[in-house]
Write a protein that holds these residues in place. Structure first.
Motif, PDB file in Angstrom:
ATOM      1  N   ALA A  80     -32.242  13.805  29.685  1.00 26.35           N
ATOM      2  CA  ALA A  80     -31.675  14.446  28.500  1.00 26.35           C
ATOM      3  C   ALA A  80     -30.352  15.102  28.892  1.00 26.35           C
ATOM      4  O   ALA A  80     -30.167  15.500  30.047  1.00 26.35           O
ATOM      5  CB  ALA A  80     -32.641  15.479  27.950  1.00 26.35           C
ATOM      6  N   PHE A  81     -29.439  15.191  27.935  1.00 19.80           N
ATOM      7  CA  PHE A  81     -28.158  15.839  28.221  1.00 19.80           C
ATOM      8  C   PHE A  81     -27.625  16.534  26.982  1.00 19.80           C
ATOM      9  O   PHE A  81     -27.998  16.227  25.856  1.00 19.80           O
ATOM     10  CB  PHE A  81     -27.120  14.835  28.744  1.00 19.80           C
ATOM     11  N   THR A  82     -26.725  17.483  27.241  1.00 13.90           N
ATOM     12  CA  THR A  82     -25.963  18.164  26.211  1.00 13.90           C
ATOM     13  C   THR A  82     -24.518  18.189  26.670  1.00 13.90           C
ATOM     14  O   THR A  82     -24.234  18.523  27.825  1.00 13.90           O
ATOM     15  CB  THR A  82     -26.476  19.604  26.004  1.00 13.90           C
ATOM     16  N   LEU A  83     -23.614  17.784  25.794  1.00 11.22           N
ATOM     17  CA  LEU A  83     -22.177  17.724  26.088  1.00 11.22           C
ATOM     18  C   LEU A  83     -21.418  18.380  24.943  1.00 11.22           C
ATOM     19  O   LEU A  83     -21.988  18.664  23.894  1.00 11.22           O
ATOM     20  CB  LEU A  83     -21.740  16.258  26.240  1.00 11.22           C
ATOM     21  N   THR A  84     -20.114  18.567  25.129  1.00 14.52           N
ATOM     22  CA  THR A  84     -19.307  19.148  24.055  1.00 14.52           C
ATOM     23  C   THR A  84     -18.159  18.228  23.665  1.00 14.52           C
ATOM     24  O   THR A  84     -17.624  17.506  24.509  1.00 14.52           O
ATOM     25  CB  THR A  84     -18.762  20.539  24.440  1.00 14.52           C
ATOM     26  N   HIS A 108     -17.507  19.522  30.983  1.00 17.98           N
ATOM     27  CA  HIS A 108     -16.785  20.553  31.724  1.00 17.98           C
ATOM     28  C   HIS A 108     -17.461  21.917  31.719  1.00 17.98           C
ATOM     29  O   HIS A 108     -17.247  22.713  32.629  1.00 17.98           O
ATOM     30  CB  HIS A 108     -15.336  20.674  31.219  1.00 17.98           C
ATOM     31  N   LEU A 109     -18.296  22.212  30.738  1.00 18.61           N
ATOM     32  CA  LEU A 109     -18.875  23.551  30.654  1.00 18.61           C
ATOM     33  C   LEU A 109     -19.781  23.877  31.840  1.00 18.61           C
ATOM     34  O   LEU A 109     -19.657  24.936  32.450  1.00 18.61           O
ATOM     35  CB  LEU A 109     -19.651  23.721  29.343  1.00 18.61           C
ATOM     36  N   GLY A 124     -23.520  15.439  34.800  1.00 21.87           N
ATOM     37  CA  GLY A 124     -23.258  14.878  36.126  1.00 21.87           C
ATOM     38  C   GLY A 124     -24.370  15.146  37.119  1.00 21.87           C
ATOM     39  O   GLY A 124     -24.745  14.275  37.901  1.00 21.87           O
ATOM     40  N   ALA A 125     -24.925  16.355  37.083  1.00 26.33           N
ATOM     41  CA  ALA A 125     -26.023  16.694  37.986  1.00 26.33           C
ATOM     42  C   ALA A 125     -27.285  15.900  37.653  1.00 26.33           C
ATOM     43  O   ALA A 125     -28.043  15.518  38.542  1.00 26.33           O
ATOM     44  CB  ALA A 125     -26.303  18.197  37.930  1.00 26.33           C
ATOM     45  N   ALA A 126     -27.527  15.633  36.368  1.00 23.84           N
ATOM     46  CA  ALA A 126     -28.716  14.874  35.957  1.00 23.84           C
ATOM     47  C   ALA A 126     -28.572  13.382  36.217  1.00 23.84           C
ATOM     48  O   ALA A 126     -29.556  12.703  36.530  1.00 23.84           O
ATOM     49  CB  ALA A 126     -29.003  15.113  34.474  1.00 23.84           C
ATOM     50  N   TYR A 127     -27.346  12.863  36.075  1.00 23.43           N
ATOM     51  CA  TYR A 127     -27.106  11.417  36.213  1.00 23.43           C
ATOM     52  C   TYR A 127     -26.550  11.030  37.583  1.00 23.43           C
ATOM     53  O   TYR A 127     -26.310   9.863  37.845  1.00 23.43           O
ATOM     54  CB  TYR A 127     -26.177  10.934  35.097  1.00 23.43           C
ATOM     55  N   GLY A 128     -26.336  12.001  38.456  1.00 27.08           N
ATOM     56  CA  GLY A 128     -25.860  11.708  39.810  1.00 27.08           C
ATOM     57  C   GLY A 128     -24.402  11.318  39.877  1.00 27.08           C
ATOM     58  O   GLY A 128     -23.997  10.565  40.760  1.00 27.08           O
ATOM     59  N   THR A 129     -23.587  11.850  38.964  1.00 28.00           N
ATOM     60  CA  THR A 129     -22.155  11.511  38.926  1.00 28.00           C
ATOM     61  C   THR A 129     -21.247  12.718  39.170  1.00 28.00           C
ATOM     62  O   THR A 129     -20.036  12.601  39.074  1.00 28.00           O
ATOM     63  CB  THR A 129     -21.784  10.883  37.568  1.00 28.00           C
ATOM     64  N   TYR A 130     -21.799  13.860  39.500  1.00 30.75           N
ATOM     65  CA  TYR A 130     -21.035  15.093  39.710  1.00 30.75           C
ATOM     66  C   TYR A 130     -20.411  15.048  41.104  1.00 30.75           C
ATOM     67  O   TYR A 130     -21.107  15.063  42.107  1.00 30.75           O
ATOM     68  CB  TYR A 130     -21.979  16.283  39.558  1.00 30.75           C
ATOM     69  N   VAL A 170     -18.127   9.819  28.955  1.00 33.37           N
ATOM     70  CA  VAL A 170     -18.307  11.176  29.479  1.00 33.37           C
ATOM     71  C   VAL A 170     -17.322  11.408  30.613  1.00 33.37           C
ATOM     72  O   VAL A 170     -17.184  10.571  31.509  1.00 33.37           O
ATOM     73  CB  VAL A 170     -19.744  11.380  30.009  1.00 33.37           C
ATOM     74  N   SER A 171     -16.650  12.561  30.573  1.00 28.43           N
ATOM     75  CA  SER A 171     -15.821  13.017  31.686  1.00 28.43           C
ATOM     76  C   SER A 171     -15.867  14.537  31.709  1.00 28.43           C
ATOM     77  O   SER A 171     -16.432  15.166  30.815  1.00 28.43           O
ATOM     78  CB  SER A 171     -14.371  12.531  31.537  1.00 28.43           C
ATOM     79  N   ALA A 172     -15.265  15.129  32.729  1.00 28.32           N
ATOM     80  CA  ALA A 172     -15.164  16.586  32.797  1.00 28.32           C
ATOM     81  C   ALA A 172     -13.826  17.065  32.242  1.00 28.32           C
ATOM     82  O   ALA A 172     -13.499  18.244  32.351  1.00 28.32           O
ATOM     83  CB  ALA A 172     -15.360  17.063  34.231  1.00 28.32           C
ATOM     84  N   ASP A 173     -13.054  16.154  31.640  1.00 26.05           N
ATOM     85  CA  ASP A 173     -11.806  16.556  30.992  1.00 26.05           C
ATOM     86  C   ASP A 173     -12.103  17.557  29.881  1.00 26.05           C
ATOM     87  O   ASP A 173     -13.172  17.511  29.263  1.00 26.05           O
ATOM     88  CB  ASP A 173     -11.108  15.335  30.361  1.00 26.05           C
ATOM     89  N   LEU A 174     -11.148  18.430  29.593  1.00 22.76           N
ATOM     90  CA  LEU A 174     -11.317  19.337  28.468  1.00 22.76           C
ATOM     91  C   LEU A 174     -11.323  18.542  27.172  1.00 22.76           C
ATOM     92  O   LEU A 174     -10.617  17.531  27.049  1.00 22.76           O
ATOM     93  CB  LEU A 174     -10.204  20.371  28.457  1.00 22.76           C
ATOM     94  N   PRO A 175     -12.105  18.959  26.187  1.00 18.83           N
ATOM     95  CA  PRO A 175     -12.194  18.216  24.936  1.00 18.83           C
ATOM     96  C   PRO A 175     -10.845  17.997  24.244  1.00 18.83           C
ATOM     97  O   PRO A 175     -10.624  16.940  23.660  1.00 18.83           O
ATOM     98  CB  PRO A 175     -13.126  19.079  24.077  1.00 18.83           C
ATOM     99  N   PHE A 176      -9.927  18.959  24.314  1.00 10.69           N
ATOM    100  CA  PHE A 176      -8.641  18.737  23.648  1.00 10.69           C
ATOM    101  C   PHE A 176      -7.847  17.630  24.325  1.00 10.69           C
ATOM    102  O   PHE A 176      -7.131  16.880  23.664  1.00 10.69           O
ATOM    103  CB  PHE A 176      -7.828  20.036  23.523  1.00 10.69           C
TER     104      PHE A 176
END
Length: 168
Positions: free
Chosen positions: A28-32, A110-111, A116-122, A84-90
């Protein structure tokens, strides 16, 4: 869980999280998106492609996102495609607007880097995501996984799309 030397981004880097395999339940994941919070539950009931990129403002990441946007346009409402990326939403929104990318859902980790920690991509040293592609069936089971080991390499689009088309 740390996986040393699992991703090459200007030298070997450590990935945080498990190395998921086909047959595993999709975490499961939550993103912004900046305005909204999105979760994995929103994608249930349809096949889902999750395209993970280090940064939208780089050549290979841009190419990967445009490619999956083209596939999303061709497949229509039968599937969901998430980038999905860690880029800022703007920054994600600016890029999508400039590139005319409007068929994929673009979301940021990014929050808290929990995706990334759940999917092994961090990527531990850089606080970004590595490059990866996951294909998840309508019931939330991973059917295809590719962790791309070198940042400058593209994923195997044909393999991901073949796995997706088996679910349609």
């Amino acid at each position: 869980m740390e996986r040393p030397n699992a991703f090459d981004f200007w030298g070997p880097k450590t990935l945080i999280g498990p190395e998921l395999k086909p047959g595993d339940p999709a975490p499961a994941f939550t993103l912004t998106t900046g305005k909204d919070t999105i979760s994995s539950q929103q994608f249930a009931g349809k096949p889902l492609v999750i395209s993970v990129i280090p940064s939208i403002d780089t050549g290979v990441c841009s190419k990967q996102t445009r490619r999956f946007n083209q596939e999303a346009a061709a497949l229509g409402d039968a599937v969901n495609i998430l980038t999905v990326s860690a880029d800022l939403p703007f920054a994600q929104g600016r890029w999508c607007g400039a590139e005319g990318v409007d068929k994929v859902v673009m979301a940021s980790d990014h929050l808290d880097m929990s995706f990334g920690a759940a999917y092994g991509t961090y990527v531990k040293e850089l606080r970004i995501e590595s490059r990866a592609v996951f294909v998840v069936d309508k019931d939330g089971i991973i059917r295809h996984v590719e962790y791309v080991p070198v940042a400058g390499h593209e994923p195997n689009y044909d393999a991901a799309l073949a796995a997706l088309k088996e679910l349609l």
